[in-house]
Motif scaffolding. Structure first.
Motif, short mmCIF file in Angstrom:
data_model
loop_
_atom_site.label_atom_id
_atom_site.label_comp_id
_atom_site.label_asym_id
_atom_site.label_seq_id
_atom_site.Cartn_x
_atom_site.Cartn_y
_atom_site.Cartn_z
N VAL A 1 0.85 -1.16 -0.17
CA VAL A 1 0.11 0.11 0.24
C VAL A 1 0.77 1.25 -0.08
O VAL A 1 0.46 2.11 -0.68
N PRO A 2 1.97 1.45 0.74
CA PRO A 2 2.94 2.71 0.70
C PRO A 2 3.26 2.95 -0.53
O PRO A 2 3.36 3.93 -0.96
N PHE A 3 3.94 1.82 -1.17
CA PHE A 3 4.36 2.01 -2.53
C PHE A 3 3.26 2.35 -3.62
O PHE A 3 3.78 3.20 -4.68
N ALA A 4 2.26 1.67 -3.42
CA ALA A 4 1.00 2.09 -4.31
C ALA A 4 0.67 3.66 -4.26
O ALA A 4 0.62 4.44 -5.14
N ILE A 5 0.59 4.19 -2.87
CA ILE A 5 0.47 5.63 -2.73
C ILE A 5 1.44 6.29 -3.20
O ILE A 5 1.22 7.35 -4.17
N LEU A 6 2.73 5.88 -3.26
CA LEU A 6 3.68 6.65 -3.61
C LEU A 6 3.86 6.86 -5.22
O LEU A 6 3.81 7.89 -5.70
N ILE A 7 3.53 5.69 -5.91
CA ILE A 7 3.51 5.74 -7.27
C ILE A 7 2.42 6.46 -7.88
O ILE A 7 2.57 7.31 -8.87
N SER B 1 -1.31 31.00 -10.57
CA SER B 1 -2.70 31.79 -10.22
C SER B 1 -2.45 32.08 -8.67
O SER B 1 -3.58 32.53 -8.06
N GLY B 2 -1.46 31.80 -8.12
CA GLY B 2 -1.17 32.01 -6.59
C GLY B 2 -1.58 31.06 -5.59
O GLY B 2 -1.48 31.11 -4.48
N GLY B 3 -1.89 29.69 -6.34
CA GLY B 3 -2.05 28.52 -5.32
C GLY B 3 -0.81 28.16 -4.69
O GLY B 3 0.10 28.00 -5.25
N SER B 4 -0.79 27.81 -3.49
CA SER B 4 0.28 27.49 -2.34
C SER B 4 0.40 26.01 -2.61
O SER B 4 -0.36 25.18 -3.31
N MET B 5 1.58 25.34 -2.10
CA MET B 5 1.87 24.05 -2.28
C MET B 5 0.83 23.05 -1.60
O MET B 5 0.81 21.98 -1.86
N MET B 6 0.30 23.71 -0.67
CA MET B 6 -0.77 22.90 0.08
C MET B 6 -1.97 22.42 -0.64
O MET B 6 -2.63 21.61 -0.36
N ILE B 7 -2.16 23.08 -1.76
CA ILE B 7 -3.41 22.82 -2.58
C ILE B 7 -2.91 21.21 -3.23
O ILE B 7 -4.01 20.55 -3.45
N VAL B 8 -1.74 21.18 -3.53
CA VAL B 8 -1.47 19.88 -4.03
C VAL B 8 -1.18 18.98 -2.91
O VAL B 8 -1.20 17.64 -3.09
N ALA B 9 -0.70 19.36 -1.92
CA ALA B 9 -0.05 18.50 -0.72
C ALA B 9 -1.24 17.96 0.07
O ALA B 9 -1.32 16.81 0.47
N TYR C 1 4.23 4.64 7.00
CA TYR C 1 4.91 4.65 5.89
C TYR C 1 3.94 5.06 4.71
O TYR C 1 4.61 5.63 3.72
N CYS C 2 2.67 4.81 4.61
CA CYS C 2 1.71 5.63 3.94
C CYS C 2 1.96 6.95 3.96
O CYS C 2 1.78 7.55 2.83
N ILE C 3 1.72 7.67 5.10
CA ILE C 3 2.03 8.93 5.26
C ILE C 3 3.27 9.55 4.74
O ILE C 3 3.50 10.36 4.07
N VAL C 4 4.37 8.87 5.12
CA VAL C 4 5.87 9.26 4.88
C VAL C 4 6.01 9.09 3.33
O VAL C 4 6.57 10.23 2.73
N PHE C 5 5.42 8.07 2.84
CA PHE C 5 5.73 8.15 1.29
C PHE C 5 4.75 9.18 0.37
O PHE C 5 5.03 9.67 -0.41
N ALA C 6 3.54 9.41 1.01
CA ALA C 6 2.88 10.64 0.63
C ALA C 6 3.46 11.84 0.44
O ALA C 6 3.63 12.45 -0.50
N LEU C 7 4.09 12.03 1.66
CA LEU C 7 4.92 13.53 1.72
C LEU C 7 6.18 13.51 0.81
O LEU C 7 6.43 14.57 0.34
N TRP C 8 6.67 12.10 0.74
CA TRP C 8 8.02 12.19 -0.17
C TRP C 8 7.42 12.29 -1.49
O TRP C 8 8.44 12.94 -2.44
#
Length: 398
Positions: free
Chosen positions: A65-71, A92-100, A283-290
């Motif tokens: 699951v963590p690797f699937a989320i990363l990919i 357009s002024g969107g911050s990184m948080m819109i993507v994160a 690791y799911c959260i870590v890989f998403a942040l990565w």
């Protein structure tokens, strides 16, 4: 979530689900094929093996699951850059948080799924798998032994049959050296498995039992008309516990039987299993942040998107390997479990720092050099291929 965040989340969820299905099937097929060789004579045995192999799916799926989320997240972010959507968001002024935010939400959902499997479905599936393996061990003689071959059922137990016809066996040979003081060798003209209420028994007919004492070397031969061989003894003759920690519920691991000899011998096994269950979801959260760290920055179409996937997978594999290494120490030293928790937590903090600093991995000099290698190699090969005919023509003219 805003409309844009829902759009990113939907794309990442679809990509991650596809990656999860693909990775799970690949790993499951490899695991199933490694056990398919025991299906030899019976269609019902094949069904049992299929059911047993299906019990592997929950743990295998949770592991990828963590690797699937990363990919899925990197594919989505690369797609946003390829379609210039990421650049429009930034312009357009969107911050990184819109993507994160949608990617991080996907990581939390993956972590919830991993927690559910680790503390609920996983132990039950693991128990079903090992119970199926044990039942296969019981039926080994009539189902899985090939006539005329000596099969090592365990390290100290060898069996051979001359012919097997349903539940009847002709010319059975058993060498049992599990007793440290006695070597037992059985010969029987016929044998059959009888299912008692307590445990199955292999009945031997018209044969001999050779008993050899290892210390004195004396041998005694016993002839018998019938002899009962207890098939319940066909379990791993090692110091490992028969009920594995992966089969036990989290409550059982938290409240172990202190009088259990296997627990007294290796109490760190419980701590190791608990540490694995309580950290796997991180690791799911870590890989998403990565994924956001390596692919979340806006890029042009001319910048290679493969660098993000390469760095993402390399970093994830390295972090997971480090997690496995730290987990391997817990069995012998339970206090080292703190490092098992520290690995994903420290990695998550580093990912957040990278995201906040806005570091673009694609712009790093080392990344540009690595990405540019294929082009340089192709140019070098092209020059050599052009220089070859010219040199040969020059030699011919001279």
């Amino acid at each position: 979530m805003t409309l844009l965040e829902r759009y990113i989340f939907r794309r990442a969820l679809i990509s991650s689900a596809g990656a999860l299905v693909s990775l799970s099937l690949i790993v499951w097929i490899v695991q199933a094929l490694s056990r398919i060789d025991i299906v030899k004579t019976s269609a019902s045995a094949a069904g049992n093996i299929l059911w047993i192999a299906l019990m592997l799916l929950p743990d295998l799926a949770a592991g990828v699951v963590p690797f699937a989320i990363l990919i899925g997240a990197i594919q989505t972010l690369n797609g946003l850059n390829a379609d210039s959507e990421r650049a429009v968001i930034s312009a357009s002024g969107g911050s990184m948080m819109i993507v994160a935010r949608p990617i991080l939400l996907l990581g939390f959902l993956g972590g919830l799924l991993t927690l559910t499997v680790a503390h609920g479905l996983g132990p039950m599936a693991s128990a079903g798998f090992y119970n199926g393996i044990r039942s296969i061990n019981v039926d080994t003689i009539t189902v899985f032994l090939r006539p005329g071959r000596f099969e090592r059922v365990q390290s100290d137990l060898v069996l051979s049959v001359g012919e097997s016809n349903g539940g009847t066996i002709k010319s059975l040979f058993i060498q049992d050296t599990r007793d440290p003081q006695l070597d037992l060798t059985y010969f029987a003209k016929e044998a059959a498995i009888i299912d008692n209420e307590e445990s199955p028994v292999l009945m031997l007919f018209d044969g001999q039992l050779h008993r050899k004492e290892r210390e004195s070397g004396s041998i005694s031969v016993i002839e018998f008309q019938t002899y009962a061989f207890d098939l319940a003894d066909l379990k791993p003759a090692t110091e490992e516990r028969w009920t594995r920690t992966s089969e036990q519920s989290t409550l059982q691991l938290l409240t172990p039987d202190v009088n259990d000899p296997s627990y007294q011998r290796q109490p760190g096994r419980n701590v190791e299993e608990l540490a694995d269950r309580f950290t796997s979801w991180l690791y799911c959260i870590v890989f998403a942040l990565w994924a956001v760290a390596v692919a979340g920055q806006p890029q042009t179409n001319r910048q290679a998107s493969s660098a993000a996937m390469t760095f993402g997978l390399a970093g994830a594999i390295g972090l997971k390997a480090l997690g496995f290494v730290t987990l391997s120490f817990v069995g012998d030293n339970p206090s080292s479990a703190v490092f098992v928790f520290a690995v994903p937590i420290v990695a998550a903090i580093l990912d957040i720092v990278l995201i906040r600093r806005g570091l673009n991995f694609a712009q790093l000099a080392i990344v540009q050099t690595i990405v540019d290698w294929p082009r340089r190699i192709s140019l070098m090969l092209g020059r050599r291929s052009k220089a070859g005919p010219a040199d040969s023509a020059g030699r011919a003219g001279s």
